[in-house]
Scaffold this motif. Structure first.
Motif, short mmCIF file in Angstrom:
data_model
loop_
_atom_site.label_atom_id
_atom_site.label_comp_id
_atom_site.label_asym_id
_atom_site.label_seq_id
_atom_site.Cartn_x
_atom_site.Cartn_y
_atom_site.Cartn_z
N LEU A 55 0.81 -1.23 0.00
CA LEU A 55 0.00 0.00 0.00
C LEU A 55 0.84 1.27 0.00
O LEU A 55 0.31 2.36 -0.20
N VAL A 56 2.14 1.15 0.22
CA VAL A 56 2.99 2.33 0.40
C VAL A 56 3.02 3.22 -0.85
O VAL A 56 2.91 4.45 -0.73
N SER A 57 3.13 2.65 -2.03
CA SER A 57 3.19 3.50 -3.23
C SER A 57 1.87 4.22 -3.46
O SER A 57 1.85 5.40 -3.85
N GLU A 58 0.74 3.54 -3.21
CA GLU A 58 -0.57 4.19 -3.35
C GLU A 58 -0.73 5.30 -2.30
O GLU A 58 -1.21 6.39 -2.60
N LEU A 59 -0.31 5.05 -1.08
CA LEU A 59 -0.37 6.05 -0.03
C LEU A 59 0.48 7.26 -0.41
O LEU A 59 0.05 8.41 -0.29
N SER A 60 1.68 7.01 -0.88
CA SER A 60 2.59 8.08 -1.27
C SER A 60 1.99 8.93 -2.40
O SER A 60 2.04 10.16 -2.36
N ALA A 61 1.39 8.28 -3.39
CA ALA A 61 0.77 9.00 -4.51
C ALA A 61 -0.41 9.85 -4.01
O ALA A 61 -0.59 11.00 -4.44
N ARG A 62 -1.20 9.31 -3.13
CA ARG A 62 -2.35 10.06 -2.60
C ARG A 62 -1.89 11.22 -1.72
O ARG A 62 -2.50 12.30 -1.73
N LEU A 63 -0.82 11.04 -0.96
CA LEU A 63 -0.27 12.15 -0.17
C LEU A 63 0.27 13.24 -1.07
O LEU A 63 0.14 14.43 -0.77
N ASP A 64 0.87 12.83 -2.19
CA ASP A 64 1.36 13.79 -3.18
C ASP A 64 0.22 14.68 -3.66
O ASP A 64 0.36 15.91 -3.73
N ARG A 65 -0.90 14.06 -4.00
CA ARG A 65 -2.06 14.83 -4.47
C ARG A 65 -2.60 15.74 -3.37
O ARG A 65 -2.95 16.89 -3.61
N ALA A 66 -2.68 15.23 -2.15
CA ALA A 66 -3.17 16.03 -1.02
C ALA A 66 -2.26 17.24 -0.80
O ALA A 66 -2.75 18.35 -0.55
N ALA A 67 -0.95 17.05 -0.89
CA ALA A 67 0.00 18.14 -0.70
C ALA A 67 -0.15 19.19 -1.81
O ALA A 67 -0.16 20.39 -1.54
N ARG A 68 -0.27 18.73 -3.06
CA ARG A 68 -0.41 19.67 -4.19
C ARG A 68 -1.66 20.53 -4.06
O ARG A 68 -1.69 21.66 -4.53
N ARG A 69 -2.70 19.99 -3.41
CA ARG A 69 -3.95 20.73 -3.24
C ARG A 69 -3.89 21.71 -2.07
O ARG A 69 -4.83 22.46 -1.82
N THR A 70 -2.79 21.72 -1.34
CA THR A 70 -2.63 22.58 -0.16
C THR A 70 -1.51 23.58 -0.43
O THR A 70 -0.39 23.18 -0.74
N GLU A 71 -1.82 24.86 -0.32
CA GLU A 71 -0.81 25.90 -0.54
C GLU A 71 0.16 25.98 0.63
O GLU A 71 -0.21 25.67 1.77
N PRO A 72 1.41 26.39 0.39
CA PRO A 72 2.35 26.60 1.49
C PRO A 72 1.75 27.56 2.53
O PRO A 72 0.94 28.43 2.18
N PHE A 73 2.16 27.38 3.78
CA PHE A 73 1.60 28.20 4.86
C PHE A 73 2.65 28.40 5.94
O PHE A 73 3.66 27.70 5.96
N GLU A 74 2.39 29.37 6.83
CA GLU A 74 3.37 29.71 7.86
C GLU A 74 2.98 29.16 9.23
O GLU A 74 1.81 29.15 9.59
N ALA A 91 5.55 21.07 22.75
CA ALA A 91 5.61 22.47 22.33
C ALA A 91 4.38 22.72 21.45
O ALA A 91 4.00 21.86 20.64
N GLY A 92 3.79 23.88 21.61
CA GLY A 92 2.60 24.22 20.84
C GLY A 92 2.94 24.81 19.48
O GLY A 92 4.11 25.05 19.16
N VAL A 93 1.90 25.06 18.70
CA VAL A 93 2.07 25.55 17.34
C VAL A 93 1.14 26.74 17.15
O VAL A 93 0.01 26.75 17.63
N GLU A 94 1.63 27.76 16.43
CA GLU A 94 0.78 28.89 16.06
C GLU A 94 1.03 29.24 14.61
O GLU A 94 2.00 28.77 14.00
N GLY A 95 0.16 30.03 14.04
CA GLY A 95 0.26 30.42 12.64
C GLY A 95 -1.01 30.02 11.93
O GLY A 95 -2.11 30.10 12.50
N ASP A 96 -0.86 29.55 10.69
CA ASP A 96 -2.02 29.20 9.88
C ASP A 96 -2.49 27.78 10.24
O ASP A 96 -2.30 26.83 9.49
N LEU A 97 -3.12 27.70 11.42
CA LEU A 97 -3.57 26.40 11.92
C LEU A 97 -4.73 25.85 11.09
O LEU A 97 -4.90 24.62 11.01
N ALA A 98 -5.50 26.71 10.45
CA ALA A 98 -6.61 26.23 9.60
C ALA A 98 -6.04 25.42 8.43
O ALA A 98 -6.56 24.34 8.11
N THR A 99 -4.96 25.90 7.83
CA THR A 99 -4.37 25.15 6.71
C THR A 99 -3.67 23.90 7.22
O THR A 99 -3.72 22.85 6.57
#
Length: 190
Positions: A55-74, A91-99
């Motif tokens: 399943l790893v190659s299919e998972l990797s391909a689907r993650l690739d598509r998910a990443a391409r659909r998401t713009e870079p964020f801070e 440690a906590g995280v702040e910034g564009d938490l919605a993305t």
């Protein structure tokens, strides 16, 4: 393979957190915690657990598509907290938490669509684990100290598929090893 999808903070951010963790480790009782290794610091966005090699190659391909659909964020690391009565200090995280949450949802969906058994959906809580305890632990002084911590802001430009190699030696304090299996650039970054 034991896999998860993650955002990996850059060296400057982990160096700043490393200095903060060094101060935490000097607090009374710090030897009662198992401190995570800096080379394994990451923001898990989806945990897949044991994934069949087929399943790893299919998972990797689907993650690739998910990443391409998401713009870079801070993002930046800021403050801290704990889960499970001090069993995990983070440690906590702040910034564009919605993305970041959108990316987590997409990474989880990618796993499900690839045929990975994901279990029940949980609300995503962004964090970077710095220490663990097998038992309940009073982490209040550590959380208070982390309260003043803030890293520089960085732009997240990719999503990593990471393999976790759990300790096998039985040596106390041995850390898991993490290996980046694939990186998927976000949106316009690709």
């Amino acid at each position: 393979m034991r896999l998860f999808a993650a955002v990996l903070p850059p060296e400057g951010v982990t160096a700043a957190l490393g200095a903060e963790v060094a101060a935490l480790r000097r607090l009374p009782g710090a030897d009662g915690l198992r401190w995570t290794g800096r080379d394994g610091w990451h923001l898990t966005v989806a945990f897949y657990g044991e994934v069949d090699d087929g399943l790893v190659s299919e998972l990797s391909a689907r993650l690739d598509r998910a990443a391409r659909r998401t713009e870079p964020f801070e993002l930046a690391l800021r403050g801290g907290g704990h889960f499970g009565h001090g069993r995990a200090l983070w440690a906590g995280v702040e910034g564009d938490l919605a993305t970041l949450r959108l990316l987590a949802d997409r990474a989880e969906s990618a796993g499900r669509k690839a045929g990975v058994e994901m279990g029940e959906h949980r609300r995503y809580k962004p964090h970077l684990t710095v220490a663990r305890s097998r038992d309940a632990f009073d982490v209040r002084p550590y959380v208070e100290t982390l309260g003043g911590f803030s890293s520089r802001t960085w732009t997240v430009t990719d999503l990593a598929l990471v393999r976790s190699h759990l300790p096998e030696s039985g040596v106390p304090g041995e850390q898991p090893r993490y290996e980046v299996v694939a990186r998927s650039p976000l949106g316009a970054a690709g």
